[in-house]
Design an enzyme around this catalytic site. Structure first.
Site, mmCIF file in Angstrom:
data_model
loop_
_atom_site.group_PDB
_atom_site.id
_atom_site.type_symbol
_atom_site.label_atom_id
_atom_site.label_comp_id
_atom_site.label_asym_id
_atom_site.label_seq_id
_atom_site.Cartn_x
_atom_site.Cartn_y
_atom_site.Cartn_z
ATOM 1 C CE LYS A 10 1.119 1.115 4.396
ATOM 2 N NZ LYS A 10 1.815 2.341 4.814
ATOM 3 C CG ASP A 161 0.120 -0.524 7.954
ATOM 4 O OD1 ASP A 161 -0.721 0.343 8.266
ATOM 5 O OD2 ASP A 161 1.322 -0.275 7.749
HETATM 6 O O1 C5P Z 1 0.870 -2.497 14.408
HETATM 7 P P1 C5P Z 1 2.301 -2.605 13.955
HETATM 8 O O2 C5P Z 1 3.059 -3.660 14.714
HETATM 9 O O3 C5P Z 1 2.441 -2.755 12.480
HETATM 10 O O4 C5P Z 1 2.956 -1.213 14.310
HETATM 11 C C1 C5P Z 1 4.339 -1.040 14.332
HETATM 12 C C2 C5P Z 1 4.673 0.135 15.231
HETATM 13 O O5 C5P Z 1 4.209 1.335 14.636
HETATM 14 C C3 C5P Z 1 4.030 0.102 16.589
HETATM 15 O O6 C5P Z 1 4.839 -0.591 17.506
HETATM 16 C C4 C5P Z 1 3.929 1.563 16.943
HETATM 17 O O7 C5P Z 1 5.175 2.021 17.421
HETATM 18 C C5 C5P Z 1 3.713 2.230 15.606
HETATM 19 N N1 C5P Z 1 2.299 2.548 15.298
HETATM 20 C C6 C5P Z 1 1.679 3.580 15.994
HETATM 21 N N2 C5P Z 1 0.393 3.916 15.699
HETATM 22 C C7 C5P Z 1 -0.288 3.273 14.729
HETATM 23 C C8 C5P Z 1 0.331 2.229 13.994
HETATM 24 C C9 C5P Z 1 1.636 1.893 14.323
HETATM 25 O O8 C5P Z 1 2.289 4.192 16.885
HETATM 26 N N3 C5P Z 1 -1.547 3.624 14.445
#
Ligand code: C5P
Length: 324
Positions: A10, A161
């Site tokens: 994306k 994501d």
């Molecule tokens: O959810 P995911 O593990 O892909 O997210 C990776 C990192 O990105 C999280 O640990 C966080 O630090 C940050 N993040 C965030 N807010 C979001 C999505 C991701 O702070 N909405």
């Protein structure tokens, strides 16, 4: 017996970020466009072969391919050396297997093959697309019968994501960007993109850390689709380019001065527009059509700050089963 599924990477056409909350995450108002740059995951009932890393009866092997479908052995080896417990495809299969077991199903050993095409650590959700494809393949192979809402819920547990990679198309993401509403339809035109890869990747948490340290982050975020974005899934690349907006771009340009040269080089072309993809460092450049994308890629690939270019388009289909 095996099932292959694919899921898209994306670009965030709009990425507005609130302030970090008590869970350490940032509320988002974001509009994703799924790209025709798809990861493929095959899940098989098979005892993992000997050279594979396994965890809890689940084996995994990743092949990283580049634009012309040749294998990048060095990157493939690097990924295969990582702890499989951190592999999002493994975690996705593990999650669906635990649901299958609650349904009384007996699941034999499982092997996973991942073919990666989305640049790694580039802000294009490659790991999340692996998870989305693995959820889709495992749901089919294990006969768990999870519907789109169930899969979105599973996806959310694996990463913010993942729901966007399941949904595909052009979609609004609220909450942490993981509550999806599809915006595209039959009248959505194709958008053409050139992705400019940087020499080094960026970790999303590090970007958010700098963002927070400078007190960035909106006090208020819209809770529904804004009128100004209602047409986004119906406009061509020229109009789309005017709406591109990423709150993380400023901070990433500060911590990664190498990207400035790339942004300046883009300004010297007739690109429709450009923005940082997600948390970067990939920059997505909007082109009029495929020929224009090729000529922009040829020009911009000469920049020393550009490590490589990928030509793609969107929106792309949701995660889907390819064959069984
Ligand atoms: O959810 P995911 O593990 O892909 O997210 C990776 C990192 O990105 C999280 O640990 C966080 O630090 C940050 N993040 C965030 N807010 C979001 C999505 C991701 O702070 N909405």
């Amino acid at each position: 017996m095996s099932v292959t599924a694919s899921a898209p990477g994306k670009v965030n056409l709009v990425l507005w970020c609130g302030r970090q909350d008590e869970h350490g995450y940032h509320p988002l108002y974001t509009i994703f466009e799924a790209l025709n740059l798809r990861e493929t995951v095959t899940v098989s009932f098979a005892r993992p072969v000997r050279d594979r890393r396994t965890v809890d009866g689940i084996g995994v092997r990743t092949v990283v391919t580049v634009a012309d479908s040749t294998t990048n052995e060095r990157l493939s080896d690097q990924i295969n050396a990582l702890d499989p417990e951190r592999n999002l495809a493994v975690r996705a299969v593990h999650l669906v297997r635990s649901i299958a077991r609650t349904q009384g199903k007996d699941i034999p050993p499982v092997d996973i093959d991942v073919v990666k095409r989305i640049p790694i650590a580039g802000g294009m959700a490659g790991g999340s697309a692996d998870a989305a494809a693995a959820l889709t393949a495992a749901n089919e192979l294990f006969g768990t019968g999870l519907d789109a809402d169930d899969l979105e819920e599973c996806g959310r547990r694996l990463g913010a994501d993942v729901p966007a990679c399941l949904a595909g198309g052009i979609s609004l993401g609220l909450g942490y960007g993981d509550h999806m509403t599809r915006l595209d339809g039959t009248s959505t035109p194709t958008h053409h993109w050139v992705l400019l890869l940087a020499h080094d990747g960026l970790a999303t948490p590090a970007v958010f850390h700098h963002f927070d340290a400078r007190g960035m982050g909106r006090e208020e975020l819209p809770h529904t689709l804004l009128n100004e974005h209602e047409n986004l899934a119906r406009v061509d690349g020229t109009e789309l380019a005017g709406a591109l907006d990423n709150d993380l771009e400023q901070i990433v340009r500060t911590i990664r001065p190498d990207l400035e040269a790339t942004f300046h080089a883009i300004e010297r072309t007739d690109a429709l527009g450009a923005l940082l993809s997600g948390s970067g460092p990939t920059i997505a450049v909007a082109a009029r059509d495929r020929d224009h994308a090729h000529s922009l890629a040829a020009t911009l690939s000469r920049e020393p700050s550009v490590a490589g270019t990928v030509i793609t388009s969107g929106p792309s289909n949701p995660a889907k089963v390819e064959n069984t």
